[in-house]
Design a protein around this motif. Sequence first.
Motif, PDB file in Angstrom:
ATOM      1  N   LYS A  91      -1.711  -6.662  -1.124  1.00 22.55           N
ATOM      2  CA  LYS A  91      -1.272  -5.356  -2.137  1.00 22.55           C
ATOM      3  C   LYS A  91      -2.032  -4.420  -2.157  1.00 22.55           C
ATOM      4  N   ARG A  92      -3.371  -4.470  -2.298  1.00 19.64           N
ATOM      5  CA  ARG A  92      -4.222  -3.465  -2.412  1.00 19.64           C
ATOM      6  C   ARG A  92      -3.997  -2.590  -1.201  1.00 19.64           C
ATOM      7  N   GLN A  95      -0.699  -0.553  -0.966  1.00 16.77           N
ATOM      8  CA  GLN A  95      -0.724   0.806  -1.864  1.00 16.77           C
ATOM      9  C   GLN A  95      -1.621   1.591  -1.388  1.00 16.77           C
ATOM     10  N   THR A  96      -2.743   1.396  -0.793  1.00 14.32           N
ATOM     11  CA  THR A  96      -3.459   2.545  -0.109  1.00 14.32           C
ATOM     12  C   THR A  96      -2.933   3.050   0.942  1.00 14.32           C
ATOM     13  N   ILE A  98       0.511   3.525   1.221  1.00 13.19           N
ATOM     14  CA  ILE A  98       1.460   4.502   0.570  1.00 13.19           C
ATOM     15  C   ILE A  98       0.720   5.817   0.347  1.00 13.19           C
ATOM     16  N   LEU A 194       5.544   2.802  -5.108  1.00 11.23           N
ATOM     17  CA  LEU A 194       3.992   2.690  -5.542  1.00 11.23           C
ATOM     18  C   LEU A 194       3.937   2.015  -7.149  1.00 11.23           C
ATOM     19  N   ILE A 197       5.417  -1.598  -7.026  1.00 15.75           N
ATOM     20  CA  ILE A 197       4.561  -2.621  -6.562  1.00 15.75           C
ATOM     21  C   ILE A 197       3.508  -2.844  -7.446  1.00 15.75           C
ATOM     22  N   ALA A 198       2.801  -1.737  -8.092  1.00 19.70           N
ATOM     23  CA  ALA A 198       1.697  -1.913  -9.109  1.00 19.70           C
ATOM     24  C   ALA A 198       2.235  -2.597 -10.257  1.00 19.70           C
TER      25      ALA A 198
END
Length: 687
Positions: A91-92, A95-96, A98, A194, A197-198
């Motif tokens: 997940k992290r 996000q990075t 993106i 983003l 997802i968060a």
Amino acid sequence: MAGDVNAVKPSGAGTADREQVPGNVLVSIGALLLGMLLAALDQTIVSTALPTIVSDLGGLDHLSWVVTAYLLAATAATPLWGKLGDQYGRKRLFQTAIVIFLIGSALCGAAQDMGQLIAFRALQGLGGGGLIVLSMAIVGDLVPPRERGRYQGLFGAVFGATSVLGPLLGGVLTQHASWRWVFYINLPVGVVALAVIAAVLHIPRNRQRHVIDYLGTFLIAAVATCLVLVASLGGTTWAWGSPQIIGLAVLGVLLACAFVAVERRAAEPVLPLKLFKVRTFTLSAVISFVVGFAMFGAMTYLPTFLQVVHGISPTLSGVHMLPMVVGLLLASTTSGQIVSRTGRWKVFPIAGTGITALGLLLLHQLDEHSSTAELSGFFFVFGLGLGLVMQVLVLIVQNAVPYEDLGVATSGATFFRSIGASFGVAVFGTVFAGRLGDLLGDAFRGTPLPAGVSPGSLEADPRGIAALPPGLRPAALHAYAVAITDVFLYAAPVALLGFVLAWFLKEDRLRASVTAPDISETLASNPVERSSYDEVCRALSVLGTRAGRREIYRDITERAGYDLLPAASWLLLRIRRYGAVEPVALAERMPVPLSVVMEAVRQVEERRLAVREGVDLVLTDQGRAHAERLAEAREESLAELLGDWWGPDRPTDLVALVRELNGELCGSRNDRPREVRQPEQRSEQPV
């Protein structure tokens, strides 16, 4: 896989079999699809905008690097994103990826010269590689094996759609807004992905430790960069015999030697050298290089031919590219399915490379007078040739390697296509720039030109053709036409090399579990990194979808030597697993018509395989013996699909996968009866 045993329930009937994926997971998958859409779109959307970008920023001789920078960065970053995601949480990392992609997109849109655009495209590619790899991996975290093929198929559909829509959308944005919006369009879509997802993505913690091959990744990227620099700068910026080009070539060779030395000692090499001992992999890698060389080189320069030589608008140039994309998708899908069903595959790489070479020769015949029908026909033939070979190459590589190398061999095949694409675009650019300068110089030597117009200015900016007197424009257009179509003539021998090599492929028998790869593995410009477990998981789930659940239970029944209905076999196995079933409640929970369930109930009762205890059915001794034999047949069927991967030393993750699929063949956990009597754990055991 429990549903669809004897018939399909009408739309609107019980859907419990498909409700095991919660709503928040579906929203997460939607956000992952948006991330995949961004990366896939940027592989194709730029092509129709390139002529306008060059006219605005200049640097026609560096046009190829707008594509190459993205390809090289995405290819080099792919294995790192996959392993870092395993180690630190996907997940992290997603996000990075993106955020990096969006920063790169914003900077590309704001670029003021070609050098800035190329650098920012590399940054964008760095994030794009992570979007493709991690979105596919996260699907495996969210859904069980039997559903995985269906959801990963959605990502393949995104790739197919962007192949068609990318050039069109790029043309529309360029013509009606600005070429900068080709990059800015990513920002709102990426921000939505983003945020979702968060908010909703929750991935089970299942981290794995890796010894990441940073040095090997750097070296192979450096070798590829040296090759592309030699191809793109040689003969244009610097002479072929110049110290700079010779130095780059020597540096590339030294880095390649260092890469081989590093990979021999690496614990988890980015590209295991032992793969090259497998002849099929080595030949497929070279043919993949050829396919990438031809495909991306043509897709980069055909829009320039259409817009400059034929005066077609950016939007319509995307429309004119559709026959090539349609031919590619049609041939790719059809060939993959035929190979999966028949097990015969050698004809496709031979025919595909041969037709690709023919397509390149046909493209060489185009000029400023070619009709739309001629353009469409030649584009279609070229796309058809590429499509015939693309899916099959991935499939035969998967079939040729042992289980432990399955994942890295699959990404290795697409890796060489990516390097071929980078190299092809660079070579095409060098040939085009060199030929164009010579042709324009010859065309206007001794001819007086308007103030501010020269062969050099026409070469740098095709919009200068409009400033020429009407009598001189045909000569300039002809120079552009010949310079671009000569590129295809130079590429034809490369395709012919692939044609010759394809004859040396050995047509080994396909494992039953090796099925047509999804489109994401076929069309992605950078490798799709998956583990061996992920690949087998996808293959078995796709096989189940293709074969149909009814056929699965028919096969199990025949293998066991019984003349039962497929639904009756399914019913016996379900009772064996859960101890008892309530037929009416079962039909309500499952997408199987009540009539089919009751027919199966009638058969097992008439043969004294099961008896009633209240509203439930339970097995008799004879029924339990039948169910045991059916369970063995089911396990034998799975083992047969896996072929030599299911050997005496089979790995534990493969054992776990078979155990999980064995259990799910009776129905998902959400379908489990309210009361479970005499649970039989033995049904969960593999062969």
